[in-house]
Design an enzyme around this catalytic site. Sequence first.
Site, PDB file in Angstrom:
ATOM      1  N   ASP A 127      -1.665   6.926   6.261  1.00 27.32           N
ATOM      2  CA  ASP A 127      -2.735   6.066   5.754  1.00 27.32           C
ATOM      3  C   ASP A 127      -3.016   5.041   6.849  1.00 27.32           C
ATOM      4  OD1 ASP A 127      -4.381   4.213   4.561  1.00 27.32           O
ATOM      5  OD2 ASP A 127      -3.021   3.718   2.919  1.00 27.32           O
ATOM      6  N   TRP A 151       0.824  -1.216   0.000  1.00 25.54           N
ATOM      7  CA  TRP A 151       0.000   0.000   0.000  1.00 25.54           C
ATOM      8  C   TRP A 151       0.853   1.259   0.000  1.00 25.54           C
ATOM      9  CZ3 TRP A 151      -4.346  -0.862  -1.960  1.00 25.54           C
ATOM     10  CH2 TRP A 151      -4.979  -2.095  -1.769  1.00 25.54           C
ATOM     11  N   LYS A 172     -12.796  -1.406   6.961  1.00 26.20           N
ATOM     12  CA  LYS A 172     -12.091  -2.338   7.823  1.00 26.20           C
ATOM     13  C   LYS A 172     -12.474  -2.142   9.296  1.00 26.20           C
ATOM     14  CE  LYS A 172      -8.326  -2.302   4.452  1.00 26.20           C
ATOM     15  NZ  LYS A 172      -8.497  -3.616   3.853  1.00 26.20           N
TER      16      LYS A 172
END
Length: 362
Positions: free
Chosen positions: A173, A103, A197
């Site tokens: 993030d 990511w 999530k």
Amino acid sequence: MNKRAYNFNAGPAALPLEVLQQAQEQFVDYKGIGMSIMEISHRSKEYEQVNDETQQLMAELLGLPEGYKVLFLQGGASTQFAMIPMNFAAGGRSGSYVMTGSWSEKAYQEAQLMGEASIAASTDKEKPLRMPAPSEIQVPADAAYVHLTSNETIAGTQFAEFPDTGEVPLIGDMSSDILSREFDASKFAMIYAGAQKNLGPSGVTVVILREDFAKQAAKGIPTMLRYETYLKNNSLYNTPPVYSVYMVNLVLKWIKEKGGLAAMERSNREKTGLIYSAIDNSGGFYEGLAARDSRSIMNLTFKLSNEELEKAFVAEAKANGFVGLPGHRSVGHLRASTYNAVPYESCKALAEFMDEFRRKNG
């Protein structure tokens, strides 16, 4: 339902059963207005109340000081990968990226498309997988910002502590570990997270932005890609993802009722401790993929001695009600995602299943 699956999906992921039941009760008629919240105008007082309250709950749970704003955007964290450099890496300045896995790599690649980007630290090719220590992160003095991924969902690694980047703004993030533990949010000029999530269903991305940092953003970019647009309009410039924000509202209330981030962290460490113990006490039958000091309390990655045994593990687990245990398609092996809403009982059941599978196949 008499029995729910043991849901270890990485995202979209488990939601609290109490939240789902409350949403079910209000699905057709939201608080007696004769409509679902999905049917009402985002300009209505009912939705504006949800919008404002959700912002306030997020700020309260994170302990945000004055000078921060909570925004609701669309496009997932992946859109933020491009929006951040578009807004903040203008005028020849570049963002500096901490490379720790898939990511962070995607975020860096998007920044390169927008202009210059540098690497502040890199551990994404190391084995076992690990996060860099704060002392390893070298921040260029002229960087527009430093970007890190707090928890690498695919690798199963997580920062134990965050660096002090001094005068250079820090951006995080936190898509896969936001609200899972206590931390000092004031270290960050910006935090962002896809909801699917730990916050709610997919469809909304939460952005937490320090106002003085926001003022540094470029102006000559499309309206919907400017943070200023959302700041000026309280995230209501265009039609927001109304139902997703409503669900985030319910999840934040659930977290608050459970005792906030301190309670979430205690629960998460207790839950993941069961599974890590099953790995560490297996005599090598299971092998963790992340270095112990970088292990995530959200995504637990591990492997068996060969692919055939892993396939047998997944098949038998599925037959016993366990969902979401194969690793990400890019790396394979096994992964259990134990987000806030995954019950202790599910983690206990998985640890017991792992012990039994080892006894039968070891």
